[in-house]
Design a protein around this motif. Structure first.
Motif, PDB file in Angstrom:
ATOM      1  N   MET A  63       0.839  -1.183   0.000  1.00  0.00           N
ATOM      2  CA  MET A  63       0.000   0.000   0.000  1.00  0.00           C
ATOM      3  C   MET A  63       0.884   1.246   0.000  1.00  0.00           C
ATOM      4  SD  MET A  63      -2.553   1.424   2.988  1.00  0.00           S
ATOM      5  CE  MET A  63      -3.271  -0.184   3.267  1.00  0.00           C
ATOM      6  N   LYS A  64       0.662   2.131  -0.968  1.00  0.00           N
ATOM      7  CA  LYS A  64       1.423   3.369  -1.060  1.00  0.00           C
ATOM      8  C   LYS A  64       0.490   4.548  -0.807  1.00  0.00           C
ATOM      9  CE  LYS A  64       4.574   3.918  -4.219  1.00  0.00           C
ATOM     10  NZ  LYS A  64       5.244   4.113  -5.542  1.00  0.00           N
ATOM     11  N   ILE A  65       0.954   5.495  -0.004  1.00  0.00           N
ATOM     12  CA  ILE A  65       0.171   6.682   0.327  1.00  0.00           C
ATOM     13  C   ILE A  65       0.874   7.894  -0.264  1.00  0.00           C
ATOM     14  CG2 ILE A  65      -0.702   8.159   2.186  1.00  0.00           C
ATOM     15  CD1 ILE A  65       0.089   4.539   2.931  1.00  0.00           C
ATOM     16  N   GLU A  66       0.139   8.700  -1.027  1.00  0.00           N
ATOM     17  CA  GLU A  66       0.670   9.917  -1.617  1.00  0.00           C
ATOM     18  C   GLU A  66      -0.029  11.120  -0.981  1.00  0.00           C
ATOM     19  OE1 GLU A  66       0.431   9.900  -5.837  1.00  0.00           O
ATOM     20  OE2 GLU A  66       1.572   8.041  -6.074  1.00  0.00           O
ATOM     21  N   ILE A  67       0.766  12.118  -0.588  1.00  0.00           N
ATOM     22  CA  ILE A  67       0.251  13.290   0.119  1.00  0.00           C
ATOM     23  C   ILE A  67       0.810  14.550  -0.524  1.00  0.00           C
ATOM     24  CG2 ILE A  67       0.310  14.569   2.304  1.00  0.00           C
ATOM     25  CD1 ILE A  67       0.559  11.869   3.740  1.00  0.00           C
ATOM     26  N   LYS A  68      -0.054  15.563  -0.660  1.00  0.00           N
ATOM     27  CA  LYS A  68       0.388  16.892  -1.096  1.00  0.00           C
ATOM     28  C   LYS A  68      -0.332  17.940  -0.262  1.00  0.00           C
ATOM     29  CE  LYS A  68       1.045  15.400  -5.897  1.00  0.00           C
ATOM     30  NZ  LYS A  68       0.602  15.585  -7.309  1.00  0.00           N
ATOM     31  N   ASN A  69       0.418  18.971   0.113  1.00  0.00           N
ATOM     32  CA  ASN A  69      -0.154  20.132   0.810  1.00  0.00           C
ATOM     33  C   ASN A  69      -0.924  19.734   2.073  1.00  0.00           C
ATOM     34  OD1 ASN A  69       0.789  21.897  -1.284  1.00  0.00           O
ATOM     35  ND2 ASN A  69      -0.941  21.231  -2.530  1.00  0.00           N
ATOM     36  N   LEU A  70      -0.285  18.950   2.902  1.00  0.00           N
ATOM     37  CA  LEU A  70      -0.886  18.540   4.170  1.00  0.00           C
ATOM     38  C   LEU A  70       0.029  18.985   5.303  1.00  0.00           C
ATOM     39  CD1 LEU A  70      -3.114  17.012   5.706  1.00  0.00           C
ATOM     40  CD2 LEU A  70      -1.715  14.958   5.522  1.00  0.00           C
ATOM     41  N   GLY A  71      -0.377  20.028   6.021  1.00  0.00           N
ATOM     42  CA  GLY A  71       0.450  20.548   7.098  1.00  0.00           C
ATOM     43  C   GLY A  71       1.815  20.951   6.580  1.00  0.00           C
ATOM     44  N   ALA A  72       2.862  20.482   7.266  1.00  0.00           N
ATOM     45  CA  ALA A  72       4.223  20.824   6.852  1.00  0.00           C
ATOM     46  C   ALA A  72       4.640  20.113   5.572  1.00  0.00           C
ATOM     47  CB  ALA A  72       5.203  20.469   7.976  1.00  0.00           C
ATOM     48  N   LEU A  73       3.956  19.013   5.226  1.00  0.00           N
ATOM     49  CA  LEU A  73       4.352  18.212   4.066  1.00  0.00           C
ATOM     50  C   LEU A  73       3.830  18.835   2.771  1.00  0.00           C
ATOM     51  CD1 LEU A  73       3.657  14.655   5.517  1.00  0.00           C
ATOM     52  CD2 LEU A  73       5.901  15.714   5.138  1.00  0.00           C
ATOM     53  N   LYS A  74       4.754  19.279   1.943  1.00  0.00           N
ATOM     54  CA  LYS A  74       4.373  19.841   0.646  1.00  0.00           C
ATOM     55  C   LYS A  74       4.040  18.736  -0.339  1.00  0.00           C
ATOM     56  CE  LYS A  74       3.971  23.290  -2.308  1.00  0.00           C
ATOM     57  NZ  LYS A  74       2.920  24.304  -2.154  1.00  0.00           N
ATOM     58  N   GLN A  75       4.878  17.728  -0.371  1.00  0.00           N
ATOM     59  CA  GLN A  75       4.650  16.573  -1.252  1.00  0.00           C
ATOM     60  C   GLN A  75       5.442  15.398  -0.707  1.00  0.00           C
ATOM     61  OE1 GLN A  75       4.489  17.120  -5.601  1.00  0.00           O
ATOM     62  NE2 GLN A  75       6.097  15.571  -5.749  1.00  0.00           N
ATOM     63  N   ALA A  76       4.794  14.262  -0.537  1.00  0.00           N
ATOM     64  CA  ALA A  76       5.477  13.104   0.043  1.00  0.00           C
ATOM     65  C   ALA A  76       4.734  11.835  -0.314  1.00  0.00           C
ATOM     66  CB  ALA A  76       5.579  13.237   1.560  1.00  0.00           C
ATOM     67  N   GLU A  77       5.427  10.734  -0.230  1.00  0.00           N
ATOM     68  CA  GLU A  77       4.790   9.429  -0.368  1.00  0.00           C
ATOM     69  C   GLU A  77       5.537   8.416   0.502  1.00  0.00           C
ATOM     70  OE1 GLU A  77       5.099   8.716  -4.638  1.00  0.00           O
ATOM     71  OE2 GLU A  77       6.644   7.208  -4.235  1.00  0.00           O
ATOM     72  N   PHE A  78       4.790   7.443   0.976  1.00  0.00           N
ATOM     73  CA  PHE A  78       5.409   6.379   1.761  1.00  0.00           C
ATOM     74  C   PHE A  78       4.592   5.110   1.585  1.00  0.00           C
ATOM     75  CE2 PHE A  78       2.395   8.484   4.545  1.00  0.00           C
ATOM     76  CZ  PHE A  78       1.792   7.467   5.267  1.00  0.00           C
ATOM     77  N   SER A  79       5.255   3.991   1.758  1.00  0.00           N
ATOM     78  CA  SER A  79       4.611   2.688   1.663  1.00  0.00           C
ATOM     79  C   SER A  79       4.511   2.079   3.050  1.00  0.00           C
ATOM     80  CB  SER A  79       5.391   1.748   0.735  1.00  0.00           C
ATOM     81  OG  SER A  79       5.391   2.246  -0.588  1.00  0.00           O
ATOM     82  N   LEU A  80       3.466   1.327   3.262  1.00  0.00           N
ATOM     83  CA  LEU A  80       3.247   0.691   4.549  1.00  0.00           C
ATOM     84  C   LEU A  80       3.953  -0.655   4.569  1.00  0.00           C
ATOM     85  CD1 LEU A  80       1.615   1.510   7.073  1.00  0.00           C
ATOM     86  CD2 LEU A  80      -0.217   0.035   6.252  1.00  0.00           C
ATOM     87  N   GLY A  81       4.891  -0.814   5.503  1.00  0.00           N
ATOM     88  CA  GLY A  81       5.553  -2.096   5.679  1.00  0.00           C
ATOM     89  C   GLY A  81       4.950  -2.847   6.845  1.00  0.00           C
ATOM     90  N   ASP A  82       5.484  -4.012   7.149  1.00  0.00           N
ATOM     91  CA  ASP A  82       5.042  -4.710   8.354  1.00  0.00           C
ATOM     92  C   ASP A  82       5.457  -3.918   9.590  1.00  0.00           C
ATOM     93  OD1 ASP A  82       3.917  -6.760   6.868  1.00  0.00           O
ATOM     94  OD2 ASP A  82       5.763  -7.926   6.854  1.00  0.00           O
ATOM     95  N   LEU A  83       6.600  -3.230   9.490  1.00  0.00           N
ATOM     96  CA  LEU A  83       7.020  -2.255  10.491  1.00  0.00           C
ATOM     97  C   LEU A  83       7.356  -0.975   9.743  1.00  0.00           C
ATOM     98  CD1 LEU A  83       7.925  -1.234  13.270  1.00  0.00           C
ATOM     99  CD2 LEU A  83      10.155  -2.309  12.851  1.00  0.00           C
TER     100      LEU A  83
END
Length: 462
Positions: free
Chosen positions: A1-21
């Motif tokens: 699962m990959k999450i993409e974020i733009k213009n959320l609080g301090a985060l201008k643009q970011a993405e991260f994937s959910l691992g087991d940890l």
């Protein structure tokens, strides 16, 4: 699962994937909490509020003919579109998630992306929908069929609640068949948990709102109506965490799979806090120290470490189920370095038992201990010897491929796929290797600075 974020609080643009940890690190005010709350909010919204849209004709056919069949493959082939609709609808709820004005999120983008190969509808499902002790209709899917079959179990005249509710029930069943295994059930221990442990009886949000509203008006107010208002004074993760803490006496009557199948994990946790939590027959909560089992300490009499681990302990003993997403904001709160390391080992054990763990942390101790668990996960003889000599158990060791680490920091990135790089807050994935563990330079930089200063203080005159 990959999450993409733009213009959320301090985060201008970011993405991260959910691992087991999954670990988020970084300095203060760099967006870690925004990313964490946004993920928790989405998973909660997806499970509790979002429903796949069902045509009204489906319900009419069910009520007129007594049965209706929905082709699951037709919906699963459109999983990306359905997921995008759910994310877009969720963005409209961000004001409630963060207890902030909606216009603060007018430019926010939040999307969850899945690989099409991961979308595998469940083979079999069988559930009965009831109301007022009467079975209304069944929802089934057989292993050899691609159809979800909804069958009316009562006469049409007996169905006296809105058609929209039936649409939502069917839509939820379809959502669970297609996506159920992909979106974990989230539990969060927020950074506010220590205060919540002390004031949990007083933190009654609905009651506080009723009293506030009644004190502001000379007119008669119906308190029951106020209970159904949407309260936006507290961020959703904080409110959810506090409500969990308030209900500990009732939660204590349940047993998690860890309590039933892995009691040694509970023993490890008891060693960390130096005792056990106890709920009496009068629904009173105490902490019982190992050193004096006759003593019963209230939460305000207990140590800050006991309070900060309260809901984590209750989750592990009474709530945890395989496949959950266990989210902890700053697990190091109020913990001595030794216990920070022990909590890291506890998280690794939970990961190996099938619980996904998501943490934000400023603790170099936690990251280094997780590094140790990754590096010791080897067949090399000298590493096995080190593990044995230092009481590391095989169940605690981590496979590097199961871990994702992101550092929230300012970096040069291309915004919206453009050619020009712009410096802004984002999430940078850290390197992880089986031999060297996790590389988090922000910790190392500060530690090196302190070491250099202290070396100059001690040896500067020579």
């Amino acid at each position: 699962m990959k999450i993409e974020i733009k213009n959320l609080g301090a985060l201008k643009q970011a993405e991260f994937s959910l691992g087991d940890l999954t670990i988020l690190c970084g300095k203060n005010n760099t967006g870690k909490t925004y990313a964490t709350y946004a993920l928790f909010g989405f998973l909660s919204y997806w499970r509790e509020a979002f429903s796949i849209r069902i045509h009204k004709e489906v319900v009419e056919q069910l009520l007129s003919q007594g049965t209706v069949r929905l082709n699951v493959k037709r919906y699963s082939d459109n999983a990306s579109r359905i997921l995008s609709e759910g994310c877009n609808a969720y963005v409209q709820q961000l004001g409630k998630v963060f207890a902030a004005p909606n216009d603060r999120f007018k430019d926010t983008f939040f999307q969850v992306k899945l690989e099409q190969k991961d979308i595998r509808p469940v083979q079999v499902t069988n559930r009965i929908m009831s109301a007022a002790n009467a079975e209304l209709f069944s929802i089934t899917k057989d292993r050899d069929s691609s159809d979800l079959v909804i069958t009316l179990l009562v006469k049409k005249e007996s169905v006296d609640f809105p058609r929209e509710i039936i649409e939502k029930i069917i839509g939820n069943a379809l959502k669970d068949v297609i996506f159920g295994h992909l979106f974990p059930n989230p539990f969060i221990a927020s950074a506010e948990r220590t205060g919540a442990a002390i004031f949990r009886k007083e933190l009654n949000f609905p009651r506080n709102r009723i009293l506030e509203r009644m004190s502001q008006s000379d007119k008669g107010i119906n308190p029951i109506e106020l209970l159904f208002e949407v309260y936006e004074d507290y961020a959703l993760p904080v409110k959810t965490n506090v409500e969990f803490t308030r209900q500990l006496e009732a939660i204590a009557k349940r047993k998690s799979f860890i309590s039933e199948e892995h009691p040694d994990v509970l023993s490890d946790f008891a060693d960390i806090i130096g005792g056990e939590y106890a709920v009496t027959q009068k629904n009173e909560l105490f902490f019982v120290p190992k050193a004096n089992k006759r003593a019963k300490l209230t939460m305000d009499e207990s140590s800050s470490a006991v309070r900060s681990l309260l809901d984590i302990g209750f989750y592990i003993r009474h709530v945890a189920q395989p496949g959950d997403l266990f989210m902890v904001d700053e697990p190091e709160l109020n913990l001595h370095p030794e216990n920070q390391c022990r909590v890291a080992r506890l998280f690794a054990r939970l990961v190996n038992l099938g619980i996904k763990v998501f943490i934000t942390t400023h603790s170099d101790y936690i990251v280094k201990e997780l590094n140790t668990l990754i590096m010791l996960n080897s067949d090399k003889a000298h590493l096995k010897r080190i593990a044995d000599d230092n009481n590391y158990r095989k169940e605690e060791l981590l496979n590097a491929s199961r871990v994702r680490v992101y550092v929230a920091e300012e970096s040069l990135i291309k915004l919206d796929g453009g050619q020009r790089r712009t410096k802004c807050e984002t999430l940078i994935e850290a390197d992880i290797s089986p031999e060297l563990g996790i590389e988090v330079k922000s910790f190392d930089t500060e530690i090196d600075r302190l070491n250099r200063i202290q070396e100059k203080i001690v040896w500067g005159e020579e």
